[in-house]
Write a protein that holds these residues in place. Sequence first.
Motif, PDB file in Angstrom:
ATOM      1  N   ALA A  86      88.609  35.668  43.362  1.00 37.83           N
ATOM      2  CA  ALA A  86      87.310  35.650  43.915  1.00 37.83           C
ATOM      3  C   ALA A  86      86.988  35.695  45.279  1.00 37.83           C
ATOM      4  O   ALA A  86      86.113  36.383  45.659  1.00 37.83           O
ATOM      5  N   ALA A  87      87.782  35.221  46.173  1.00 42.05           N
ATOM      6  CA  ALA A  87      87.590  35.545  47.445  1.00 42.05           C
ATOM      7  C   ALA A  87      87.917  36.837  47.898  1.00 42.05           C
ATOM      8  O   ALA A  87      87.142  37.634  48.891  1.00 42.05           O
ATOM      9  N   TYR A  88      88.834  37.499  47.302  1.00 39.99           N
ATOM     10  CA  TYR A  88      88.997  38.763  47.531  1.00 39.99           C
ATOM     11  C   TYR A  88      87.630  39.889  47.142  1.00 39.99           C
ATOM     12  O   TYR A  88      87.231  40.879  47.959  1.00 39.99           O
ATOM     13  N   HIS A  89      86.977  39.353  46.120  1.00 36.79           N
ATOM     14  CA  HIS A  89      85.957  40.280  45.659  1.00 36.79           C
ATOM     15  C   HIS A  89      84.551  39.497  46.111  1.00 36.79           C
ATOM     16  O   HIS A  89      83.485  40.118  45.998  1.00 36.79           O
ATOM     17  N   GLN A  90      84.745  38.796  46.951  1.00 39.26           N
ATOM     18  CA  GLN A  90      83.517  38.111  47.768  1.00 39.26           C
ATOM     19  C   GLN A  90      82.626  37.545  46.517  1.00 39.26           C
ATOM     20  O   GLN A  90      81.369  37.734  46.689  1.00 39.26           O
ATOM     21  N   SER A  91      83.333  36.725  45.765  1.00 36.39           N
ATOM     22  CA  SER A  91      82.457  36.011  44.748  1.00 36.39           C
ATOM     23  C   SER A  91      82.639  34.432  44.794  1.00 36.39           C
ATOM     24  O   SER A  91      83.633  34.014  45.330  1.00 36.39           O
ATOM     25  N   GLU A  92      81.805  33.743  44.321  1.00 37.31           N
ATOM     26  CA  GLU A  92      81.850  32.268  44.755  1.00 37.31           C
ATOM     27  C   GLU A  92      82.939  31.530  43.594  1.00 37.31           C
ATOM     28  O   GLU A  92      83.560  30.619  44.094  1.00 37.31           O
ATOM     29  N   ALA A  93      83.092  31.998  42.392  1.00 34.28           N
ATOM     30  CA  ALA A  93      84.111  31.536  41.539  1.00 34.28           C
ATOM     31  C   ALA A  93      84.511  32.942  40.549  1.00 34.28           C
ATOM     32  O   ALA A  93      84.017  33.856  40.610  1.00 34.28           O
ATOM     33  N   SER A  94      85.612  32.517  39.552  1.00 34.69           N
ATOM     34  CA  SER A  94      85.859  33.509  38.716  1.00 34.69           C
ATOM     35  C   SER A  94      86.534  32.837  37.694  1.00 34.69           C
ATOM     36  O   SER A  94      87.093  31.673  37.806  1.00 34.69           O
ATOM     37  N   LEU A  95      87.021  33.391  36.604  1.00 37.45           N
ATOM     38  CA  LEU A  95      87.615  32.840  35.177  1.00 37.45           C
ATOM     39  C   LEU A  95      88.454  33.965  34.879  1.00 37.45           C
ATOM     40  O   LEU A  95      87.859  35.167  34.733  1.00 37.45           O
ATOM     41  N   LEU A 207      82.819  48.911  43.337  1.00 30.33           N
ATOM     42  CA  LEU A 207      81.667  49.432  43.956  1.00 30.33           C
ATOM     43  C   LEU A 207      80.833  48.525  44.467  1.00 30.33           C
ATOM     44  O   LEU A 207      79.792  48.664  45.254  1.00 30.33           O
ATOM     45  N   VAL A 208      80.568  47.497  43.667  1.00 31.21           N
ATOM     46  CA  VAL A 208      79.649  46.359  44.075  1.00 31.21           C
ATOM     47  C   VAL A 208      79.797  46.056  45.598  1.00 31.21           C
ATOM     48  O   VAL A 208      78.671  45.661  46.190  1.00 31.21           O
ATOM     49  N   CYS A 209      81.045  45.574  45.846  1.00 29.66           N
ATOM     50  CA  CYS A 209      81.231  45.107  47.184  1.00 29.66           C
ATOM     51  C   CYS A 209      81.174  46.552  48.231  1.00 29.66           C
ATOM     52  O   CYS A 209      80.567  46.389  49.517  1.00 29.66           O
ATOM     53  N   GLU A 210      81.494  47.631  47.738  1.00 36.22           N
ATOM     54  CA  GLU A 210      80.962  48.691  48.472  1.00 36.22           C
ATOM     55  C   GLU A 210      79.678  49.082  48.932  1.00 36.22           C
ATOM     56  O   GLU A 210      79.433  49.323  50.051  1.00 36.22           O
ATOM     57  N   LEU A 211      78.651  48.399  47.803  1.00 37.13           N
ATOM     58  CA  LEU A 211      77.535  48.531  48.168  1.00 37.13           C
ATOM     59  C   LEU A 211      76.783  47.591  48.856  1.00 37.13           C
ATOM     60  O   LEU A 211      75.505  47.310  49.003  1.00 37.13           O
ATOM     61  N   GLY A 212      77.558  46.337  48.917  1.00 36.72           N
ATOM     62  CA  GLY A 212      77.254  45.155  49.711  1.00 36.72           C
ATOM     63  C   GLY A 212      76.159  44.306  48.783  1.00 36.72           C
ATOM     64  O   GLY A 212      75.472  43.533  49.468  1.00 36.72           O
ATOM     65  N   LEU A 213      76.526  44.577  47.418  1.00 40.45           N
ATOM     66  CA  LEU A 213      75.537  43.870  46.504  1.00 40.45           C
ATOM     67  C   LEU A 213      76.431  42.569  45.876  1.00 40.45           C
ATOM     68  O   LEU A 213      75.646  41.815  44.991  1.00 40.45           O
ATOM     69  N   GLN A 214      77.550  42.224  46.470  1.00 44.75           N
ATOM     70  CA  GLN A 214      78.329  41.243  45.722  1.00 44.75           C
ATOM     71  C   GLN A 214      77.846  39.793  45.522  1.00 44.75           C
ATOM     72  O   GLN A 214      78.025  39.004  44.745  1.00 44.75           O
ATOM     73  N   GLN A 215      76.899  39.515  46.452  1.00 43.26           N
ATOM     74  CA  GLN A 215      76.156  38.182  46.650  1.00 43.26           C
ATOM     75  C   GLN A 215      74.706  38.068  45.515  1.00 43.26           C
ATOM     76  O   GLN A 215      74.430  36.947  45.448  1.00 43.26           O
ATOM     77  N   ARG A 216      74.550  39.251  45.186  1.00 43.03           N
ATOM     78  CA  ARG A 216      73.451  39.438  44.358  1.00 43.03           C
ATOM     79  C   ARG A 216      73.252  39.773  42.871  1.00 43.03           C
ATOM     80  O   ARG A 216      72.407  39.584  42.130  1.00 43.03           O
ATOM     81  N   ILE A 217      74.704  40.296  42.529  1.00 37.98           N
ATOM     82  CA  ILE A 217      74.841  40.681  41.148  1.00 37.98           C
ATOM     83  C   ILE A 217      75.193  39.360  40.344  1.00 37.98           C
ATOM     84  O   ILE A 217      76.257  38.530  40.766  1.00 37.98           O
ATOM     85  N   PHE A 218      74.665  38.915  39.015  1.00 36.26           N
ATOM     86  CA  PHE A 218      74.878  37.819  38.384  1.00 36.26           C
ATOM     87  C   PHE A 218      76.436  37.663  37.919  1.00 36.26           C
ATOM     88  O   PHE A 218      76.948  36.763  37.976  1.00 36.26           O
ATOM     89  N   SER A 238      79.020  32.872  39.682  1.00 40.80           N
ATOM     90  CA  SER A 238      78.898  31.475  40.343  1.00 40.80           C
ATOM     91  C   SER A 238      79.778  30.606  39.711  1.00 40.80           C
ATOM     92  O   SER A 238      80.422  30.648  38.643  1.00 40.80           O
ATOM     93  N   SER A 239      79.794  29.418  40.361  1.00 41.45           N
ATOM     94  CA  SER A 239      80.736  28.194  39.738  1.00 41.45           C
ATOM     95  C   SER A 239      80.003  27.728  38.665  1.00 41.45           C
ATOM     96  O   SER A 239      80.748  27.631  37.539  1.00 41.45           O
ATOM     97  N   ASN A 240      78.709  27.773  38.390  1.00 41.22           N
ATOM     98  CA  ASN A 240      78.115  27.341  37.200  1.00 41.22           C
ATOM     99  C   ASN A 240      78.459  28.698  35.770  1.00 41.22           C
ATOM    100  O   ASN A 240      78.536  28.098  34.981  1.00 41.22           O
ATOM    101  N   LEU A 241      78.645  29.669  36.182  1.00 39.49           N
ATOM    102  CA  LEU A 241      78.928  30.750  35.294  1.00 39.49           C
ATOM    103  C   LEU A 241      80.423  30.348  34.938  1.00 39.49           C
ATOM    104  O   LEU A 241      80.658  30.184  33.561  1.00 39.49           O
ATOM    105  N   ARG A 242      81.204  30.217  35.686  1.00 37.38           N
ATOM    106  CA  ARG A 242      82.827  29.822  35.447  1.00 37.38           C
ATOM    107  C   ARG A 242      82.799  28.488  34.385  1.00 37.38           C
ATOM    108  O   ARG A 242      83.301  28.770  33.353  1.00 37.38           O
ATOM    109  N   ASN A 243      81.958  27.562  34.922  1.00 34.76           N
ATOM    110  CA  ASN A 243      81.765  26.212  34.212  1.00 34.76           C
ATOM    111  C   ASN A 243      81.437  26.528  32.972  1.00 34.76           C
ATOM    112  O   ASN A 243      81.768  25.960  31.603  1.00 34.76           O
TER     113      ASN A 243
END
Length: 377
Positions: A86-95, A207-218, A238-243
């Motif tokens: 998650a940190a590598y792809h600049q995401s809040e959480a992952s599963l 590509l999402v990180c390449e475009l700088g959209l990582q904080q805005r994609i669901f 998000s953490s909500n999505l993971r849970n």
Amino acid sequence: MNTAEDFLKRRLDERQQAGTYRQLKPESSLIDFCSNDYLGFARSAVLKQSIAREVNNHPLSLNGAAGSRLLSGNIQYAEDLEDQIAAYHQSEASLLFNSGYDANLGLLSSLAQRGDTLILDELVHASIIDGARLSYANRYSFRHNDLESLEAKLKLAKGNCYVVIESVYSMDGDTPPVLEIFNLTEKYNAALIIDEAHAVGLYSKGLVCELGLQQRIFARVITFGKALGSHGAIVLGSSNLRNYLINFSRSFIYTTAASFHQLAAIKMAYQLLENSDEAIINLKRNIRLFKEKVNTGETYTLLNSDSSIQCIVLKSNETAREAARQLQTNNLDVRPILSPTVAQGTERIRICLHSFNTENELTLLAATLNKFILLHA
């Protein structure tokens, strides 16, 4: 013969008569222009050795997970790995999921409820289509990469709306107008989901990180069986999505967890990816060289792609099969993609380029293709 066996035989006979019968083939010693091993990780001795060291460093790890993650199969190593990815792809959480198919199936089937809407690009992967089919939502598809078609479907949406695309399409190799699609989904308050299976590697983090959209994609789906040379997948969000997925995704809940060896392979592949600038440069060079050398003339079409996936549309199953046979005779492993996998009239050969392909191999590939195209124009 009983009724069920008779049905099986009849359907298989129909496939054989139509020339669309599928068969498994053993591994090939030909020059690889077929696999998804874009950066050579699957064949990497360095990666193999690092996986072995990682496994040896955890002598108490089990051979298999021995249960689902909600029962006996969860380990701290898996949760730490999710945090790292998650940190590598600049995401809040992952599963983590056991495969890309499982990830798309579990994500889409659990998210959209009755009265909601799923809108898919018409060329998305079968796993996305199947996940959508398992939901009770209203489902629409829009013309490939067509913003007007997408907006027309967004105007019909009810309830929560989810739009699903790929950042690099597996059968065409092209990239959609991601920013424009995101702006449309934002305009209509829809959530955008992007499958990044074929983008990681060409773009290190996708590509999402390449475009700088990582904080805005669901949500994003990342798979490990292509450029990362291992197996499995992860959903980023998000953490909500993971849970939510832990509670409602059936392909996560009701399956045995990945083995420690699989998790170690994923972790070591990410470590290798962080030091793979040269491999990515080589891959992009080979894509450029191939496109410069091949000449499809006016009869056939090289699809517009800047990715590892390069496709020449040959318009019939037989021509695609014959082209593949000719290439294989010249020690080049290229496979035909036939209908019904692709639409009738768009049958093709699908060429996968890699960082490890040499210029001599690319020259042989292009020369063989150019000769075949000239003879069949």
